[in-house]
Design a protein around this motif. Structure first.
Motif, PDB file in Angstrom:
ATOM      1  N   GLY A 143       0.845  -1.189   0.000  1.00 34.82           N
ATOM      2  CA  GLY A 143       0.000   0.000   0.000  1.00 34.82           C
ATOM      3  C   GLY A 143       0.876   1.232   0.000  1.00 34.82           C
ATOM      4  N   PRO A 144       0.263   2.413  -0.117  1.00 31.46           N
ATOM      5  CA  PRO A 144       1.051   3.655  -0.098  1.00 31.46           C
ATOM      6  C   PRO A 144       1.785   3.812   1.232  1.00 31.46           C
ATOM      7  CG  PRO A 144      -1.241   4.086  -0.725  1.00 31.46           C
ATOM      8  CD  PRO A 144      -1.175   2.662  -0.269  1.00 31.46           C
ATOM      9  N   VAL A 145       3.011   4.316   1.170  1.00 28.17           N
ATOM     10  CA  VAL A 145       3.849   4.448   2.363  1.00 28.17           C
ATOM     11  C   VAL A 145       4.429   5.849   2.415  1.00 28.17           C
ATOM     12  CG1 VAL A 145       6.089   3.761   3.325  1.00 28.17           C
ATOM     13  CG2 VAL A 145       4.507   2.015   2.530  1.00 28.17           C
ATOM     14  N   SER A 146       4.459   6.445   3.603  1.00 31.06           N
ATOM     15  CA  SER A 146       5.250   7.654   3.796  1.00 31.06           C
ATOM     16  C   SER A 146       6.677   7.181   4.048  1.00 31.06           C
ATOM     17  CB  SER A 146       4.742   8.470   4.983  1.00 31.06           C
ATOM     18  OG  SER A 146       5.739   9.416   5.335  1.00 31.06           O
ATOM     19  N   PHE A 147       7.529   7.312   3.039  1.00 32.73           N
ATOM     20  CA  PHE A 147       8.907   6.816   3.139  1.00 32.73           C
ATOM     21  C   PHE A 147       9.625   7.530   4.281  1.00 32.73           C
ATOM     22  CE2 PHE A 147      13.376   6.801   1.591  1.00 32.73           C
ATOM     23  CZ  PHE A 147      13.556   5.440   1.539  1.00 32.73           C
ATOM     24  N   PRO A 152       2.586   3.068   6.652  1.00 29.81           N
ATOM     25  CA  PRO A 152       1.598   3.097   5.567  1.00 29.81           C
ATOM     26  C   PRO A 152       0.654   4.296   5.720  1.00 29.81           C
ATOM     27  CG  PRO A 152       1.640   0.939   6.634  1.00 29.81           C
ATOM     28  CD  PRO A 152       2.425   1.878   7.504  1.00 29.81           C
ATOM     29  N   VAL A 153       0.125   4.755   4.579  1.00 28.01           N
ATOM     30  CA  VAL A 153      -0.806   5.879   4.584  1.00 28.01           C
ATOM     31  C   VAL A 153      -2.100   5.470   3.882  1.00 28.01           C
ATOM     32  CG1 VAL A 153      -1.186   8.270   3.877  1.00 28.01           C
ATOM     33  CG2 VAL A 153       1.108   7.517   4.496  1.00 28.01           C
ATOM     34  N   TYR A 164       0.232   2.970  11.062  1.00 30.65           N
ATOM     35  CA  TYR A 164       0.882   2.084  12.044  1.00 30.65           C
ATOM     36  C   TYR A 164       2.403   2.248  11.914  1.00 30.65           C
ATOM     37  CZ  TYR A 164       2.126  -1.992  14.798  1.00 30.65           C
ATOM     38  OH  TYR A 164       2.665  -2.810  15.761  1.00 30.65           O
ATOM     39  N   PRO A 165       3.089   2.534  13.042  1.00 27.08           N
ATOM     40  CA  PRO A 165       4.528   2.886  12.962  1.00 27.08           C
ATOM     41  C   PRO A 165       5.430   1.676  12.720  1.00 27.08           C
ATOM     42  CG  PRO A 165       3.795   2.888  15.236  1.00 27.08           C
ATOM     43  CD  PRO A 165       2.579   2.570  14.428  1.00 27.08           C
ATOM     44  N   ASN A 182       6.854   0.932  -0.213  1.00 26.36           N
ATOM     45  CA  ASN A 182       5.797   0.201  -0.884  1.00 26.36           C
ATOM     46  C   ASN A 182       6.367  -1.073  -1.510  1.00 26.36           C
ATOM     47  OD1 ASN A 182       4.686   0.035  -3.915  1.00 26.36           O
ATOM     48  ND2 ASN A 182       3.048   0.461  -2.485  1.00 26.36           N
ATOM     49  N   ASP A 183       5.577  -2.149  -1.542  1.00 31.62           N
ATOM     50  CA  ASP A 183       6.102  -3.430  -2.043  1.00 31.62           C
ATOM     51  C   ASP A 183       6.516  -3.374  -3.515  1.00 31.62           C
ATOM     52  OD1 ASP A 183       3.492  -3.265  -3.003  1.00 31.62           O
ATOM     53  OD2 ASP A 183       3.098  -5.411  -2.779  1.00 31.62           O
ATOM     54  N   VAL A 184       5.813  -2.576  -4.306  1.00 31.77           N
ATOM     55  CA  VAL A 184       6.153  -2.516  -5.736  1.00 31.77           C
ATOM     56  C   VAL A 184       7.490  -1.795  -5.939  1.00 31.77           C
ATOM     57  CG1 VAL A 184       5.316  -1.908  -8.008  1.00 31.77           C
ATOM     58  CG2 VAL A 184       3.685  -2.419  -6.197  1.00 31.77           C
TER      59      VAL A 184
END
Ligand SMILES: [Zn+2]
Length: 405
Positions: A143-147, A152-153, A164-165, A182-184
């Motif tokens: 899913g989308p992630v705040s790098f 995840p966002v 979730y941290p 993100n996994d991709v």
């Protein structure tokens, strides 16, 4: 990490990581350092447990040059959480997979359970190699992630994971640096480091799994966008479909193709009698998956061939738009559904190429992932490694390693 921003130590470590062991003299050439400068640096790094010296390279006229290798004690942990699977790997400093484990899991069970299981798998792998203590961990989630923030966002496929941290929780547990993406994106990185995209610097990695997403590599680095959701192509509208998507809108690519959509259509084809083969498997097993569509297609089932062709057309239509816009040298198709067979890739290829401008496709290759289910863990380990290199000069006493996992 831009190579020109790396410190001398980090540059040297990256050279070895990306090329394998090198003679001291060659390191000096690459880094524009004198032989004695390289020698001093290598001795210091040997003291920190980062590199080893051994063997002799053939002389180039002067004194023979000793070979510098990464310390065999350098290891990274790569974790790839998919919507329906967990994959974990231990890699060495060169990012070769030393140990790998994968199992089915449902990401909707929430972060405590899924991350707990991932750490159990990692613990099992390290137990098989006493003395292996990873110095960094990279992890990808579907899913989308705040790098920047390491969480995840608003991930649509992952209830309970929003904000979730992940990074902080794993750091508290392992005591080593954690990088989350993100996994991709990590799959794209894996193919660039060790797979079919090695040497490519502008390419797309399209994951067709439960959902559909795209990793975008620009000049050798992941493009994450302003908010970290660049490449979320599963929610591009395609065709005139009115199928409702889990994002709340209708007609998204992912609503009509992907693991979830294909399983749904398989059930429909079995119940309507359109596919006698699927109907029989449904009677036997009580349920059907996207993989069953692939198996039935391989057995010549016309309905399933049609489902896969339709899916390939939808993906191809979206890809054609991306190719015209981005002009990549390569499009890699990966994820669980990349195994559906030749039919899917053939359809994606033909639609993408027919609908793109000739100049954009003149040197374009559209290929299947080379690393398969290990692309993600290799990319995750690369992230961990980049993170380690970015702080290599700070670690005066050598790398901090994980306690028992
Ligand atoms: Zn959607």
């Amino acid at each position: 990490l831009d190579s020109h921003r790396r410190s001398g130590t980090a540059k040297l470590l990256a050279l070895l990581r990306d090329n394998g062991p090198l003679p001291m003299a060659e390191l000096g050439d690459h880094l524009s350092m004198s032989r004695s400068q390289v020698g001093q640096r290598v001795v210091a790094m040997e003291g920190q447990g980062l590199v080893t010296r051994g063997g002799r390279a053939p002389s180039r006229g002067g004194r023979p040059s000793s070979i510098v290798a990464l310390s065999p004690d350098l290891h990274y942990l790569g974790v790839d959480i998919g919507a329906t699977s967990i994959a974990v790997a231990i890699t060495n400093g060169y990012l070769d997979v030393v140990e790998f484990a994968e199992e089915e899991a449902d990401v909707r069970n929430g972060p405590e359970l899924i991350l707990g299981r991932a750490m159990q798998l990692a613990g099992k792998l390290t137990a098989e190699h006493p003395g292996v203590r990873p110095i960094g961990i990279g992890i990808g989630v579907p899913g989308p992630v705040s790098f920047r923030d390491g969480h995840p966002v608003a991930p649509p496929l992952m209830p309970g994971w929003d904000a979730y941290p992940v990074r902080d929780v794993l750091f508290q547990r392992l005591g080593i640096p954690v990088t989350v993406d993100n996994d991709v994106n990590i799959m794209a990185l894996g193919e660039m480091q060790k797979g079919v995209a090695n040497g490519a610097s502008n390419f797309l990695f399209v994951k067709v799994g439960t959902g559909i997403g795209c990793g975008i590599v620009v000049r050798g680095a992941i493009h994450r966008g302003a908010n970290g959701c660049a490449g979320d192509i599963g929610h591009i509208r395609v065709g005139n479909s009115t199928t409702l998507c889990h994002c709340g809108r209708a007609g998204c690519l992912e609503a009509d193709f992907g693991g979830e959509a294909l399983a749904r259509e398989a059930m429909a084809a079995a119940r309507s009698g359109a596919s006698p083969l699927l109907a029989e498997w449904l009677r036997q097993n009580g349920t059907l998956s996207a993989a069953d569509v692939g198996r039935a297609s391989a057995a010549g089932d016309r309905t399933c061939n049609g489902l896969i062709r339709n899916g390939g057309q939808l993906v191809g239509q979206v890809l054609a738009g991306l190719v015209n816009f981005f002009n990549p040298s390569m499009v890699i198709v990966g994820g669980g559904l990349a195994n559906l067979g030749h039919l899917l890739l053939a359809e994606i290829r033909s639609v993408t190429i027919n609908r793109s401008t000739p100049l954009a496709t003149s040197e374009l290759s559209i290929v299947v992932s080379e690393l398969g289910n290990q692309a993600g863990v290799v990319g995750a380990a690369l992230m961990a490694s980049d993170r380690f290199l970015s702080q290599a000069d700070v670690a005066g006493d050598g790398p901090r390693t994980a306690g028992s996992i």
